[in-house]
Design an enzyme around this catalytic site. Structure first.
Site, mmCIF file in Angstrom:
data_model
loop_
_atom_site.group_PDB
_atom_site.id
_atom_site.type_symbol
_atom_site.label_atom_id
_atom_site.label_comp_id
_atom_site.label_asym_id
_atom_site.label_seq_id
_atom_site.Cartn_x
_atom_site.Cartn_y
_atom_site.Cartn_z
ATOM 1 C CG ASP A 49 -1.901 -1.119 1.004
ATOM 2 O OD1 ASP A 49 -2.443 -1.171 -0.100
ATOM 3 O OD2 ASP A 49 -2.173 -1.834 2.076
ATOM 4 N N GLY A 50 2.144 1.069 0.768
ATOM 5 C CA GLY A 50 3.008 2.421 0.825
ATOM 6 C C GLY A 50 3.433 2.682 -0.747
ATOM 7 C CG ASN A 125 -4.637 5.220 3.245
ATOM 8 O OD1 ASN A 125 -5.378 4.932 2.502
ATOM 9 N ND2 ASN A 125 -3.700 4.646 3.435
ATOM 10 N NE ARG A 151 -7.648 22.696 26.556
ATOM 11 C CZ ARG A 151 -8.714 23.222 26.096
ATOM 12 N NH1 ARG A 151 -9.674 22.682 26.027
ATOM 13 N NH2 ARG A 151 -8.771 24.630 26.398
ATOM 14 C CG ASP A 153 -1.102 12.356 22.202
ATOM 15 O OD1 ASP A 153 -1.231 12.975 23.210
ATOM 16 O OD2 ASP A 153 -0.782 11.119 22.366
ATOM 17 C CB THR A 164 -9.161 -0.446 6.231
ATOM 18 O OG1 THR A 164 -8.625 0.180 4.983
ATOM 19 C CG2 THR A 164 -10.631 -0.817 6.345
ATOM 20 C CG ASN A 167 -10.740 5.812 10.496
ATOM 21 O OD1 ASN A 167 -11.201 6.835 11.125
ATOM 22 N ND2 ASN A 167 -11.582 4.776 10.191
ATOM 23 C CE LYS A 168 -10.101 -2.847 11.303
ATOM 24 N NZ LYS A 168 -9.357 -3.473 12.525
HETATM 25 P P1 NAP Z 1 3.593 1.551 7.004
HETATM 26 O O1 NAP Z 1 3.933 1.931 8.231
HETATM 27 O O2 NAP Z 1 4.679 0.819 6.030
HETATM 28 O O3 NAP Z 1 2.196 0.965 6.811
HETATM 29 C C1 NAP Z 1 1.330 0.650 7.855
HETATM 30 C C2 NAP Z 1 0.185 -0.754 7.375
HETATM 31 O O4 NAP Z 1 -0.883 0.147 6.894
HETATM 32 C C3 NAP Z 1 0.882 -1.266 6.208
HETATM 33 O O5 NAP Z 1 0.592 -2.891 6.657
HETATM 34 C C4 NAP Z 1 0.170 -0.806 5.140
HETATM 35 O O6 NAP Z 1 0.139 -1.959 4.082
HETATM 36 C C5 NAP Z 1 -1.191 -0.754 5.561
HETATM 37 N N1 NAP Z 1 -1.887 0.209 4.909
HETATM 38 C C6 NAP Z 1 -1.904 1.185 4.202
HETATM 39 N N2 NAP Z 1 -2.835 1.967 3.650
HETATM 40 C C7 NAP Z 1 -3.929 1.090 4.302
HETATM 41 C C8 NAP Z 1 -5.327 0.931 3.776
HETATM 42 N N3 NAP Z 1 -5.961 2.065 3.120
HETATM 43 N N4 NAP Z 1 -6.035 0.159 4.809
HETATM 44 C C9 NAP Z 1 -5.474 -0.803 5.273
HETATM 45 N N5 NAP Z 1 -4.158 -0.902 5.531
HETATM 46 C C10 NAP Z 1 -3.458 -0.063 4.887
HETATM 47 O O7 NAP Z 1 3.263 3.027 6.101
HETATM 48 P P2 NAP Z 1 3.146 3.505 4.669
HETATM 49 O O8 NAP Z 1 3.463 2.464 3.807
HETATM 50 O O9 NAP Z 1 3.871 4.647 4.528
HETATM 51 O O10 NAP Z 1 1.580 3.760 4.602
HETATM 52 C C11 NAP Z 1 1.012 4.776 5.134
HETATM 53 C C12 NAP Z 1 -0.401 4.555 5.740
HETATM 54 O O11 NAP Z 1 0.002 3.426 6.888
HETATM 55 C C13 NAP Z 1 -0.906 5.639 6.397
HETATM 56 O O12 NAP Z 1 -1.876 6.215 5.409
HETATM 57 C C14 NAP Z 1 -1.959 4.951 7.354
HETATM 58 O O13 NAP Z 1 -3.233 4.651 6.975
HETATM 59 C C15 NAP Z 1 -1.180 3.714 7.612
HETATM 60 N N6 NAP Z 1 -0.601 3.801 8.912
HETATM 61 C C16 NAP Z 1 -1.332 3.088 10.002
HETATM 62 C C17 NAP Z 1 -0.925 3.150 11.141
HETATM 63 C C18 NAP Z 1 -1.611 2.634 12.445
HETATM 64 O O14 NAP Z 1 -2.568 1.736 12.094
HETATM 65 N N7 NAP Z 1 -1.411 2.903 13.614
HETATM 66 C C19 NAP Z 1 0.176 3.963 11.595
HETATM 67 C C20 NAP Z 1 0.924 4.463 10.484
HETATM 68 C C21 NAP Z 1 0.349 4.475 9.228
HETATM 69 P P3 NAP Z 1 1.144 -2.554 3.253
HETATM 70 O O15 NAP Z 1 2.031 -3.672 4.055
HETATM 71 O O16 NAP Z 1 0.475 -3.120 2.044
HETATM 72 O O17 NAP Z 1 2.002 -1.400 2.735
#
Ligand code: NAP
Length: 285
Positions: A49-50, A125, A151, A153, A164, A167-168
């Site tokens: 997804d990244g 996203n 107020r 983080d 997903t 947000n999730k």
């Molecule tokens: P990353 O830390 O490498 O990705 C975090 C995980 O989120 C990876 O497993 C990625 O899938 C998955 N992901 C990305 N978009 C998604 C979606 N729309 N629905 C479900 N899972 C999704 O960070 P990155 O590759 O730079 O991606 C940034 C995205 O990661 C952000 O937009 C955010 O939505 C998500 N993220 C989530 C959290 C969390 O849940 N706490 C924290 C940081 C970022 P792949 O393994 O296929 O790349």
């Protein structure tokens, strides 16, 4: 006019190998491959997804006309419909493609910075703003009406397909992308006798918008703004307006995983029985 297909991959050997094979299968067809002189009709992203998020931001000026395709070599691959072993089938589908697509809503981000500049961005996203240290304080307006003072983080505003992602993890709802809506979730809000914000995710339709006015401190280098997979610590926002964008992202629909299948595959996993006898007609479209 021949179709022009751009093929991008991350640096994983598996992704590069799939790219080489896809280019090979498209050779000697009427399709142009990786011709940067011509606007792309189809953009293939090989990775997770990244990688797809990076590809979207690199080519977002073409989103009205280009069709995106994700090939999965990442960890999750929420946006990817194709697997590496299907590359020959994908090449044939690209040659026959007639432009049919399925489209998803995007988030429009209109930021006013403290230096007086204005920046418009799109997110596939989400947008998030959070404090690096100390409590973030921000007024939240909905459709120009003051709603509350937050107020905590930080705050996240996500699209339906982004619902997903971060947000999730923040307790937000998973939204079907046929709904033209965006969702605001709080990151660790302070709720007590003195300070209070709603505490629940809020989902608004296309004709409404959120406006965040974070309190700016004199030494303000303490906020991180994220848009999808990009993070900025140099953008000091005085006001940001967030709404459903007029633009949408289009994915080629010649093979398309139904949304709830995508969610189930990503978060629950298919039972052995379902994996062996999967019938797409039984699933919600
Ligand atoms: P990353 O830390 O490498 O990705 C975090 C995980 O989120 C990876 O497993 C990625 O899938 C998955 N992901 C990305 N978009 C998604 C979606 N729309 N629905 C479900 N899972 C999704 O960070 P990155 O590759 O730079 O991606 C940034 C995205 O990661 C952000 O937009 C955010 O939505 C998500 N993220 C989530 C959290 C969390 O849940 N706490 C924290 C940081 C970022 P792949 O393994 O296929 O790349």
């Amino acid at each position: 006019m021949p179709k022009n297909v751009l093929i991008l991959s991350n640096d994983k050997p598996e992704s590069k190998d799939i790219k080489t094979r896809l280019v090979k299968y498209l050779k000697n067809t009427a399709v142009l491959v990786n011709n940067l002189e011509v606007d792309p009709d189809i953009i293939v992203s090989i990775g997770g997804d990244g990688t797809l998020l990076s590809t979207f931001h690199q080519f977002k000026s073409h989103i009205n006309t280009a069709r995106f395709i994700g090939i999965h070599t990442g960890h999750l691959g929420f946006y990817a419909d194709w697997q590496g072993y299907e590359v020959q089938e994908l090449a044939a589908a690209i040659v026959d493609a007639n432009g049919e697509s399925i489209s998803y809503p995007l988030l429009e981000i209109d930021m006013e910075l403290t230096d007086g500049t204005r920046h418009k961005e799109l997110a596939l996203n989400e947008f998030s703003i959070r404090s690096v240290s100390g409590t973030m304080v921000s007024e939240i307006y909905i459709k120009d009406h003051f709603f509350e003072t937050f107020r905590g983080d930080g705050i996240c505003v996500a699209t339906p397909t982004g619902s997903t992602g971060l947000n999730k993890s923040l307790g937000g709802a998973v939204i079907h992308p046929r709904l033209d809506a965006i969702q605001l979730t709080e990151i660790a809000s302070i709720n007590n006798r003195v300070f209070r914000s709603l505490g629940s995710p809020m989902i608004i339709p296309r004709d409404e918008w959120f406006e965040l006015k974070p309190q700016v401190y004199s030494n303000n280098k303490n906020m991180i703004v994220s848009i999808d997979n990009m993070a900025f610590s140099d953008k000091i926002i005085s006001c940001v307006k967030l709404k459903v964008a007029n633009e949408r992202i289009h994915f080629a629909s010649f093979k398309h995983t139904h949304f709830w299948d995508r969610v189930k595959n990503s978060f629950i996993g298919l039972s052995d029985n379902e994996a062996n006898h999967k019938n797409p007609d039984n699933y919600l479209k």
